[in-house]
Write a protein that holds these residues in place. Structure first.
Motif, PDB file in Angstrom:
ATOM      1  N   LYS A 224      47.375  42.969  54.675  1.00 35.77           N
ATOM      2  CA  LYS A 224      47.933  42.699  56.014  1.00 35.77           C
ATOM      3  C   LYS A 224      49.342  43.310  56.110  1.00 35.77           C
ATOM      4  N   PRO A 225      49.901  43.351  57.290  1.00 38.39           N
ATOM      5  CA  PRO A 225      51.231  43.942  57.462  1.00 38.39           C
ATOM      6  C   PRO A 225      52.288  43.230  56.610  1.00 38.39           C
ATOM      7  N   ASN A 226      53.248  44.023  56.149  1.00 37.97           N
ATOM      8  CA  ASN A 226      54.432  43.480  55.467  1.00 37.97           C
ATOM      9  C   ASN A 226      54.238  42.957  54.054  1.00 37.97           C
ATOM     10  N   VAL A 227      53.050  43.152  53.492  1.00 40.32           N
ATOM     11  CA  VAL A 227      52.886  42.712  52.105  1.00 40.32           C
ATOM     12  C   VAL A 227      53.536  43.709  51.154  1.00 40.32           C
ATOM     13  N   GLY A 228      53.816  44.941  51.652  1.00 39.64           N
ATOM     14  CA  GLY A 228      54.503  45.932  50.828  1.00 39.64           C
ATOM     15  C   GLY A 228      53.627  47.117  50.453  1.00 39.64           C
ATOM     16  N   LYS A 229      52.644  47.435  51.300  1.00 35.61           N
ATOM     17  CA  LYS A 229      51.741  48.555  50.993  1.00 35.61           C
ATOM     18  C   LYS A 229      52.497  49.883  50.930  1.00 35.61           C
ATOM     19  N   SER A 230      53.291  50.148  51.960  1.00 34.66           N
ATOM     20  CA  SER A 230      54.024  51.424  51.961  1.00 34.66           C
ATOM     21  C   SER A 230      55.029  51.465  50.820  1.00 34.66           C
ATOM     22  N   SER A 231      55.670  50.316  50.576  1.00 35.75           N
ATOM     23  CA  SER A 231      56.651  50.271  49.484  1.00 35.75           C
ATOM     24  C   SER A 231      55.963  50.576  48.155  1.00 35.75           C
ATOM     25  N   ASN A 330      52.141  41.453  45.119  1.00 34.36           N
ATOM     26  CA  ASN A 330      53.445  42.118  45.225  1.00 34.36           C
ATOM     27  C   ASN A 330      54.577  41.104  45.406  1.00 34.36           C
ATOM     28  N   LYS A 331      55.770  41.615  45.299  1.00 30.26           N
ATOM     29  CA  LYS A 331      57.008  40.845  45.465  1.00 30.26           C
ATOM     30  C   LYS A 331      57.167  39.801  44.363  1.00 30.26           C
ATOM     31  N   ASP A 333      59.325  39.702  42.332  1.00 26.61           N
ATOM     32  CA  ASP A 333      60.758  39.405  42.148  1.00 26.61           C
ATOM     33  C   ASP A 333      61.191  38.186  42.956  1.00 26.61           C
ATOM     34  N   LEU A 334      60.346  37.753  43.901  1.00 30.58           N
ATOM     35  CA  LEU A 334      60.684  36.579  44.724  1.00 30.58           C
ATOM     36  C   LEU A 334      60.001  35.332  44.152  1.00 30.58           C
ATOM     37  N   SER A 354      56.048  44.356  41.523  1.00 33.38           N
ATOM     38  CA  SER A 354      57.123  44.361  42.505  1.00 33.38           C
ATOM     39  C   SER A 354      57.445  45.804  42.866  1.00 33.38           C
ATOM     40  N   ALA A 355      57.189  46.121  44.127  1.00 29.75           N
ATOM     41  CA  ALA A 355      57.501  47.482  44.588  1.00 29.75           C
ATOM     42  C   ALA A 355      59.013  47.677  44.531  1.00 29.75           C
ATOM     43  N   LYS A 356      59.726  46.559  44.634  1.00 31.46           N
ATOM     44  CA  LYS A 356      61.182  46.631  44.696  1.00 31.46           C
ATOM     45  C   LYS A 356      61.781  46.943  43.326  1.00 31.46           C
TER      46      LYS A 356
END
Ligand code: GDP
Length: 451
Positions: A224-231, A330-331, A333-334, A354-356
């Motif tokens: 879904k949007p904002n899960v970090g696919k592009s990242s 993903n994420k 780190d949070l 973590s994409a970050k």
């Protein structure tokens, strides 16, 4: 007498050096038109394969200081008289020198013409010439190594051995049609044919790996949007920088990104469907994601680990069930709120990332390595990567099988011979010993100019 050709051999970009190649009998004379050796020695008198320093000229004007080397037939790439001129990589200067060469009588080389001449002069077999194109366009190290091995003759050896075995048999048949069961190299014709069949079969079974190596794996990223696919897509692209073509405009203008991960070339696409659900009704979004997922060979489902699982997440996970897939939480780190146990019960590969921070990308890498045997296969040139070659191998095997069953059924020698001739013609397309002009043209059209 063929004409003397010239072309830029390096990419048409400004760079440290630019190389112009010349091949043909008029090479020394043409070289003199664009290069003044420091001691004014004419190219005809240079020692072959020794670099000479001098001034690069266009219309008598010194444009650059550079080096030139001359090779004398047949000891060159093309097997003809050849020269290479090394200049600074200035596009206007290189262009001016090329123009001067053309004015002096050189003809612009067609794509692949240098390699084509190498083939026509027996410097390379056809499969080796094809390996040159593969090497130049290789996108991963394995692909490059395999192409280099093919250039070194790894698959060519198999083709030549089959060709020699078949032509030997044919000669034997013509010589002694009355005694087909007589020993050939200590065996019977059937054994010799079975040997050909086995060696070609073994090569053909490597094609799947070869195509994976060459074409890569279509991999769709769902979520879904904002899960970090592009990242994540960017993180993967940055993870192993051994990537893709250095020229713009190949695959970059679509949502596709080619990355090399876990020893596999992945063609990652952002599974458009679910990403767009914010703009469209959900049903349509999921339907589009489904079709993106269906055409992929591998799926990455991306979830946001800092949230609980939602309906949209479940929709994405449903698409990945029973498919070759990795679930990426993903994420990492949070602070985490995702129920991992539940996912791990349903999916084989659930990986926190973590994409970050880049955390967990190495696990994705090693998982892919395990799944697709990256590293286990030795891509040393013994892996078939070429569909044209595969097609010719299949036709050869077909004819050999017919010949074999003909032998078994005791058909006439003529019938067996006809199949053997057919097999020889097909294998001859591979080595280049019996290949039609249009096939040659088609092969070399794939090359870039200057190669
Ligand atoms: P997409 O809509 O699925 O493509 O998601 P994006 O890649 O655009 O990311 C959505 C938001 O999440 C952005 O603000 C990103 O900076 C953020 N984001 C993506 N990956 C991570 C991560 O691993 N950790 C954290 N803290 N934020 C992330």
């Amino acid at each position: 007498m063929t004409h003397t050709i010239a072309a830029l051999a390096t990419p048409p970009l400004s760079g440290a050096i630019g190389i112009i190649r010349v091949s043909g009998s008029r090479t020394p004379e043409l070289l003199n038109a664009v290069f003044a050796e420091n001691k004014r020695l004419p190219a005809e008198s240079w020692k072959p394969r020794v670099m000479m320093m001098g001034k690069v000229l266009a219309d008598g004007e010194a444009l650059d200081a550079g080096m030139a080397v001359r090779m004398v037939a047949p000891y060159s790439y093309t097997g003809e008289d050849m020269a290479e001129l090394f200049m600074h990589g200035s596009i206007p200067a290189l262009r001016a020198v090329l123009e001067a060469l053309y004015k002096a009588g050189a003809v612009p080389a067609k794509p692949g013409e240098f390699t084509k001449r190498a083939f026509l002069h027996g410097k390379l077999s056809l499969s080796q010439a094809e390996a040159v194109a593969d090497l130049v366009s290789a996108e991963t190290r394995d692909a490059a190594r395999n192409a280099a091995g093919q250039l070194d003759g790894k698959v060519e050896k198999v083709f030549s051995a089959a060709y020699d075995a078949l032509s030997g048999l044919i000669a034997q048949y013509y010589a002694a049609v009355d005694y087909p069961e007589e020993d050939i190299d200590g065996g019977t014709p059937a054994e010799a044919l079975q040997g050909v069949l086995d060696s070609l079969e073994a090569l053909l079974t490597t094609l799947g790996k070869g195509l994976l190596l060459r074409e890569g794996l279509r991999c769709s990223i769902l979520g879904k949007p904002n899960v970090g696919k592009s990242s994540l897509l960017n993180a993967f692209a940055g993870y192993e920088r051994a990537i893709v073509s250095p020229y713009p405009g190949t695959t970059r203008d679509t949502l596709e990104e080619t990355v090399s991960l876990g020893g596999v070339k992945l063609r990652l696409t952002d599974g458009a469907g679910i990403r767009d659900t914010r703009d469209t009704i959900e049903e349509a979004g999921v339907a589009r994601a489904r079709s993106a997922a269906e055409s992929a060979e591998l799926l990455f489902v991306v979830l946001d680990g800092s949230e609980e699982l939602t309906k949209e997440d479940r929709a994405a996970l449903d698409l990945a069930r029973d498919r070759q897939s990795l679930v990426l939480i993903n994420k990492s780190d949070l602070p985490q709120r995702m129920e991992r146990e539940q996912l791990e019960a349903a999916f084989l590969h659930v990986i926190p990332v973590s994409a970050k921070t880049g955390d967990g990308l190495d696990s994705v890498d090693s998982t892919l390595r395990r799944l697709f045997d990256g590293g286990a296969t030795l891509y040393d040139g013994s892996v078939l990567t070429n569909e044209r070659q595969a097609g010719a191998i299949r036709r050869t095997m077909d004819a050999v099988r017919n010949a074999l069953s003909g032998l078994r059924d005791g058909v006439t020698h003529d019938a067996v011979l006809a199949e053997l001739e057919r097999a020889l013609a097909s294998i001859g397309e591979l080595t280049g010993r019996r290949v039609r002009e249009e096939i040659i043209d088609e092969i070399f059209a794939r090359f870039c100019v200057g190669k």
